[in-house]
Design a protein around this motif. Structure first.
Motif, mmCIF file in Angstrom:
data_model
loop_
_atom_site.group_PDB
_atom_site.id
_atom_site.type_symbol
_atom_site.label_atom_id
_atom_site.label_comp_id
_atom_site.label_asym_id
_atom_site.label_seq_id
_atom_site.Cartn_x
_atom_site.Cartn_y
_atom_site.Cartn_z
ATOM 1 N N UNK A 106 0.859 -1.178 0.000
ATOM 2 C CA UNK A 106 0.000 0.000 0.000
ATOM 3 C C UNK A 106 0.897 1.229 0.000
ATOM 4 N N UNK A 107 0.760 2.034 -1.031
ATOM 5 C CA UNK A 107 1.557 3.249 -1.182
ATOM 6 C C UNK A 107 0.892 4.401 -0.449
ATOM 7 N N UNK A 108 1.696 5.128 0.316
ATOM 8 C CA UNK A 108 1.223 6.282 1.066
ATOM 9 C C UNK A 108 2.128 7.470 0.765
ATOM 10 N N UNK A 109 2.395 7.722 -0.515
ATOM 11 C CA UNK A 109 3.307 8.798 -0.912
ATOM 12 C C UNK A 109 4.742 8.341 -0.775
ATOM 13 N N UNK A 110 5.512 9.014 0.087
ATOM 14 C CA UNK A 110 6.919 8.661 0.289
ATOM 15 C C UNK A 110 7.119 7.528 1.269
ATOM 16 N N UNK A 111 6.021 6.930 1.692
ATOM 17 C CA UNK A 111 6.045 5.785 2.600
ATOM 18 C C UNK A 111 5.178 4.702 1.972
#
Length: 149
Positions: free
Chosen positions: A93-98
């Motif tokens: 699951x992508x959360x921007x830079x995390x």
């Protein structure tokens, strides 16, 4: 005015051109391949470089360990014992830079026998162009020795 509103609604309903989770997943799977290769080659430095400098490991039956020196120590012990680990990403699951990855792991002994199978959860951070492991927790999926069924 109504035409402008409809234009905004139409633009908002368009599907994204690229699946960011797919791109992020590919980057994380590439980092995992590099991680497995470093373990296979016995290269604790290369393996530690896949982690952020302020990483934290949460291994089973142990307290929390911090930093790349801890990474080197934990995995050097496994390398010295001839242990290999095969990682298989289940979900990212992508959360921007995390990003958060859930996966399965198989621990293989020096004789090629499966010693353990388990699961892991890694929080990844984007550092420059690379994805780095930031928080790494894993545990066994096998019953505890002596536990009744």
């Amino acid at each position: 005015m109504f035409v402008i509103f409809l234009a905004f609604v139409a633009v908002g309903c368009e599907a994204p051109e690229e699946n960011d989770n797919g791109t992020v997943r590919a980057g994380i799977e590439a980092a995992n391949a590099k991680w497995m290769h470093a373990l296979e080659q016995g290269d604790a430095e290369e393996l530690a470089a896949i982690y952020t400098t302020d990483t934290q490991l949460l291994p089973p039956n142990s307290g929390m360990l911090s930093g790349r020196d801890a990474v080197r120590k934990v995995f050097q012990g496994m390398m010295d014992a001839g242990i290999q680990i095969k990682l298989q990403t289940v979900e990212v699951e992508s959360l921007g830079g995390t990003a958060v990855e859930i996966g399965n792991a198989t621990v293989i002994g020096p004789d090629g026998q499966t010693l353990d199978s388990g699961k892991y959860l890694v929080t990844w951070k984007k550092v420059g162009e690379d994805w780095k492991m930031h928080r790494d927790i894993w545990n066994s999926s096998l019953p505890q020795p002596g536990a009744g069924s």
